[in-house]
Design a protein around this motif. Sequence first.
Motif, PDB file in Angstrom:
ATOM      1  N   UNK A   1       0.644  -1.162   0.037  1.00 54.35           N
ATOM      2  CA  UNK A   1       0.148   0.134  -0.142  1.00 54.35           C
ATOM      3  C   UNK A   1       0.764   1.270  -0.014  1.00 54.35           C
ATOM      4  N   UNK A   2       1.628   1.402  -1.033  1.00 53.94           N
ATOM      5  CA  UNK A   2       2.349   2.755  -1.107  1.00 53.94           C
ATOM      6  C   UNK A   2       2.018   3.471  -2.039  1.00 53.94           C
ATOM      7  N   UNK A   3       1.577   4.897  -1.448  1.00 50.94           N
ATOM      8  CA  UNK A   3       0.942   5.835  -2.453  1.00 50.94           C
ATOM      9  C   UNK A   3       1.826   5.944  -3.827  1.00 50.94           C
ATOM     10  N   UNK A   4       1.442   5.904  -5.085  1.00 55.69           N
ATOM     11  CA  UNK A   4       2.016   6.369  -6.230  1.00 55.69           C
ATOM     12  C   UNK A   4       1.289   7.201  -6.922  1.00 55.69           C
ATOM     13  N   UNK A   5       1.837   7.872  -8.038  1.00 62.27           N
ATOM     14  CA  UNK A   5       1.339   8.792  -9.105  1.00 62.27           C
ATOM     15  C   UNK A   5       0.162   8.064  -9.856  1.00 62.27           C
ATOM     16  N   UNK A   6      -0.036   6.894  -9.766  1.00 59.76           N
ATOM     17  CA  UNK A   6      -1.270   6.008 -10.401  1.00 59.76           C
ATOM     18  C   UNK A   6      -2.645   6.342  -9.307  1.00 59.76           C
ATOM     19  N   UNK A   7      -2.740   6.849  -8.109  1.00 57.91           N
ATOM     20  CA  UNK A   7      -3.678   6.842  -7.366  1.00 57.91           C
ATOM     21  C   UNK A   7      -4.873   7.455  -8.292  1.00 57.91           C
ATOM     22  N   UNK A   8      -6.002   7.155  -8.054  1.00 61.18           N
ATOM     23  CA  UNK A   8      -7.342   7.705  -8.537  1.00 61.18           C
ATOM     24  C   UNK A   8      -8.449   7.320  -7.781  1.00 61.18           C
ATOM     25  N   UNK A   9      -9.694   7.547  -8.021  1.00 56.97           N
ATOM     26  CA  UNK A   9     -10.754   7.437  -7.269  1.00 56.97           C
ATOM     27  C   UNK A   9     -11.049   8.407  -6.128  1.00 56.97           C
ATOM     28  N   UNK A  10     -11.759   7.834  -4.908  1.00 52.16           N
ATOM     29  CA  UNK A  10     -11.804   8.764  -4.036  1.00 52.16           C
ATOM     30  C   UNK A  10     -11.131   8.144  -2.797  1.00 52.16           C
ATOM     31  N   UNK A  11     -10.468   9.318  -2.346  1.00 55.29           N
ATOM     32  CA  UNK A  11      -9.812   9.041  -0.956  1.00 55.29           C
ATOM     33  C   UNK A  11     -10.469  10.163   0.044  1.00 55.29           C
ATOM     34  N   UNK A  12     -11.721   9.535   0.715  1.00 58.75           N
ATOM     35  CA  UNK A  12     -12.287  10.491   1.623  1.00 58.75           C
ATOM     36  C   UNK A  12     -11.093  11.379   2.660  1.00 58.75           C
ATOM     37  N   UNK A  13     -11.536  12.521   3.132  1.00 56.78           N
ATOM     38  CA  UNK A  13     -10.587  12.794   4.353  1.00 56.78           C
ATOM     39  C   UNK A  13     -11.455  12.487   5.578  1.00 56.78           C
ATOM     40  N   UNK A  14     -10.831  11.984   6.374  1.00 58.97           N
ATOM     41  CA  UNK A  14     -11.596  11.298   7.498  1.00 58.97           C
ATOM     42  C   UNK A  14     -11.581  12.359   8.802  1.00 58.97           C
ATOM     43  N   UNK A  15     -12.799  12.596   9.401  1.00 56.55           N
ATOM     44  CA  UNK A  15     -12.768  13.365  10.602  1.00 56.55           C
ATOM     45  C   UNK A  15     -12.383  12.451  11.751  1.00 56.55           C
ATOM     46  N   UNK A  16     -12.008  13.094  12.733  1.00 56.38           N
ATOM     47  CA  UNK A  16     -11.486  12.343  13.984  1.00 56.38           C
ATOM     48  C   UNK A  16     -12.570  12.376  14.819  1.00 56.38           C
TER      49      UNK A  16
END
Lengths: 313, 313, 313, 313
Positions: free
Chosen positions: A2-17
């Motif tokens: 699970x390493x972030x790469x430049x191929x990231x796409x879709x939805x990454x929600x910003x999680x509240x605490x």
Amino acid sequence: MRTLTADAHGVYPIAPTPFFDDGRIDIASIDRLTDFYLSCGATGITVLGQLGEAPKLEHEESLAVATQMIRRAAQLPVVVGVSAPGFAAMRALTREVMDRGAAGVMIAPPNTLRTDDQIVGYYQQAVEAIGADVPFVLQDYPLTFSVQMTPGVIRRIVQALPSCVMLKHEDWPGLEKITALRGFEADGSMRHIAILCGNNGLFLDYEMERGADGANTGYAFPDMLVDVVRLSAAGEREAAHDLFDAHLPLLRYEQQPGPGLAVRKYILQRRGLLSSAALRKPGAPLTAAARSEVDHLLERLARHDARARLPSA
Amino acid sequence: MRTLTADAHGVYPIAPTPFFDDGRIDIASIDRLTDFYLSCGATGITVLGQLGEAPKLEHEESLAVATQMIRRAAQLPVVVGVSAPGFAAMRALTREVMDRGAAGVMIAPPNTLRTDDQIVGYYQQAVEAIGADVPFVLQDYPLTFSVQMTPGVIRRIVQALPSCVMLKHEDWPGLEKITALRGFEADGSMRHIAILCGNNGLFLDYEMERGADGANTGYAFPDMLVDVVRLSAAGEREAAHDLFDAHLPLLRYEQQPGPGLAVRKYILQRRGLLSSAALRKPGAPLTAAARSEVDHLLERLARHDARARLPSA
Amino acid sequence: MRTLTADAHGVYPIAPTPFFDDGRIDIASIDRLTDFYLSCGATGITVLGQLGEAPKLEHEESLAVATQMIRRAAQLPVVVGVSAPGFAAMRALTREVMDRGAAGVMIAPPNTLRTDDQIVGYYQQAVEAIGADVPFVLQDYPLTFSVQMTPGVIRRIVQALPSCVMLKHEDWPGLEKITALRGFEADGSMRHIAILCGNNGLFLDYEMERGADGANTGYAFPDMLVDVVRLSAAGEREAAHDLFDAHLPLLRYEQQPGPGLAVRKYILQRRGLLSSAALRKPGAPLTAAARSEVDHLLERLARHDARARLPSA
Amino acid sequence: MRTLTADAHGVYPIAPTPFFDDGRIDIASIDRLTDFYLSCGATGITVLGQLGEAPKLEHEESLAVATQMIRRAAQLPVVVGVSAPGFAAMRALTREVMDRGAAGVMIAPPNTLRTDDQIVGYYQQAVEAIGADVPFVLQDYPLTFSVQMTPGVIRRIVQALPSCVMLKHEDWPGLEKITALRGFEADGSMRHIAILCGNNGLFLDYEMERGADGANTGYAFPDMLVDVVRLSAAGEREAAHDLFDAHLPLLRYEQQPGPGLAVRKYILQRRGLLSSAALRKPGAPLTAAARSEVDHLLERLARHDARARLPSA
């Protein structure tokens, strides 16, 4: 992996605490939120962002929140916000969360930066601090940070720093910026990076058409964001807009700086994902008038999207 | 007992954080500096201020630096800068340094504050976070923090928060502000607080005459500040100005934002107090041209003040 | 011919706008000031600058003040500040003053500019508005305008716009900037421009040694500025510093933003050059305390420089 | 009589300044716009506002534009923006437009104001300059002007200055501010003023429910604003929201700072009201991509509101 790469796409929600009413961190709600993100098609998660109330957490709490989400999210990449007033704290937190399995970190610019050289220099120093092997997300949010990055400055950062793999695009106005950056990629002057859009998704409909890869924001209906990104990618243009437009009145309401986070938590509570809508101080709860406006917006939205048909709070 | 009170006066030097050339903290230089402050008549010390490179320290380092100075300073009150982007971190650091014997803490306003109510509200929340029993110094430095506090706002803070015992006065221009605050005390609308002046002491000569209680700044000749405060208090006006004026060309040079700290550390090194003039990144060392200008200024100063007659670096 | 060129050097005082106590413009004082500038060796004059209270003048008044000074100054080049919120007003004023014999104009950046491209673009548009044949002075005063121009940005402007012939250098800190710009000239990457220093001359002593061509500021003793520039150019380094240092306590006092202009006008009145020290509203006169501090500073200065031996106000 | 009073309500469109493609002012389009405002139920008009490109007009042009609209608008009150960098210019323009029949003037705060006292003081001086008999609109637009006015500060201005009769409310977030101000009126601590909402009407739907009196903004469908204000006042809540929501996607697009004005002019041209969508420099025309997005938004809007069914540009 699970390493972030430049191929990231879709939805990454910003999680509240999530907090309990008394201010303690609510671990069960973190799990519930994470499971929800997984179930609705999120492709990643970002924690401890600007709207994750990160500055209100003590260091051990920050670590605990990030760790809990990383573990629970199983295969999803988790990006952790590590913006800090100094590079020492940024390095320390980065080291700790990467050790615990984070996919990368997100870095916002301090609001004292002005010139192009200062901005580029800041990110060079940040990378020197956290290590060139840690993938990072460049957060471009002038409305909040008062730092204006031109497309040319972003290109300088991307070209100078291979570990910059994603742009959290929240400039406003921002449509031409996406076009300019994709143009740089097309003319070979900038390598490809992922562009995921923030600013509560206020322009997500057209941002997708300009070449964005998805959304990276905290709107209380990430499932809608997932649908819009999917419909848009599938070429179902009018369907994407129809869904987006149905949400726009509420989305705009949640995008207000200040009370927006209380709106978001209130909706997430009504959706059964948070046990409490509480913010830590100095955050204020919604006024009765605002709460009833949100209820009204949800009611109207429910005519178009059944997911907004919620039990009362 | 070394608890900071509204009776504070004299000179509280702002201590720099000494590093070796390789960036490690130089404990021996901390001790040497502390001993020097004691020997030259300082009445207190402030650590981890804006110019103590606090944001470049990891949490454990901050604690170590503060603790070392508190121990070494014996009977002198030590004030610790605890400004932080969130109240959680502020509370945590405050608790730790107070446990180790700090006399009080110093809190600067975040540069996002604008309205009077926001400023007052911020300090109320800060006190709620750190505890009403911890004496604190209100730092008023608009040039650096972009937060403008009128005399009326300072009065509101002082009246609402009994634990506010001192003002680090660095507004510019600021002479009328001292007069206004002392006027509030005279007309009974504000209780007395200590006013110690910062901004490298650029107006210390007339600030003392307007009613300040002393200096709270980092100029590389704190012994001169001690003399000026003493002469001024003793009514030896022209002697105070003569000494101050002799230092003014150098003091002005050191007061430059940015390179000023490198100037200060370079002089302290030439004075034998620091083993190295190194700053942690992103701080830059003096250029050769700047170093030779400082040498020139010291040489000229030495004609009036023998303390500036220093061996070469 | 009095056209401003890149060979400008010496001292261009920033002229205040003289008013009577009732706010009317005092033409006789304009003449007296102009004659004084001529007699003390000024090589040019700047009117309607930031400290000429330009925004308080109606359009016809601005024109009248500039015209009066241009006529009276005979052979001296007169530069007119034409900064305006819009290019239409800037163009109109430029046309009018150039028709009346101005040597060039001075343009400050609006405080909304942030990125390098915005700054360069602004000056390109300004030149398009006023005409490429009008020589202009680039005013670089971040403390007042909140616009930060790197040496690289200044070079871009100079190279793109041949009518940029002079830099009013008032960055702070600014010594390394002069060195960088002169370095660009030396390495052939930038053509030569005049660099005259503002910021009340607070660093004029070392600015001259770094390569500045003179001063362009409003300190109430322009005759001292002329002497320092001359001594410095003649290689009489210590004599230049001795004179400068004697003035520094007062110069620093006059450099305060806000009350500084009232200080300046008060001294010019005491020197017999202005019939009144009045500012137009919202400018405030000096308080009694401030006036007595200025008197004290003048008295102390008079021990070193007889020109400060003045009759009481 | 067309004097602006605190009873103002309904919709005061912010009029753009129409230009031909070559930059000359297009008088026929001014007339067409004015007639359109009259015909669609506007209750007043504002000219030379922030989005009227006022700073790009020479003085005589400003006067001509205002005068033309005042004459054409017959019985409608016309408010003229007179914000200026100095009180002299503000007074001059005010005098001239009031002489020509303006109903009042609008004054925005300069972006250098910070403290509550500075803001109140500025408006006191402005009224002193323009005369206490000229009704004025207080423009509260922190997003653009960086000046934050609390409800308490607005109350201070309203109570101190009887000629303040209207608030152009464009704070964001701003709903609670309306509630607070109406609360002050209810508790008797502030006299009644008109509150008309700007910010392109982004929250007009709920602002009306909070107690606003109408809209004062430049959205390209003022006829929609008129309908929403009317429906809301008539208690037809869901109908008001239905219409508003249909426009929201386009309205949000037009509200973007920067390109927003080009969007607005493009739509007004497509509506047949402007002969050209040209902006004066440095304004840029819409890109082809943006134009096609606006076309798409209009097409989608036309499904709900026939007024958006327009011939191609």
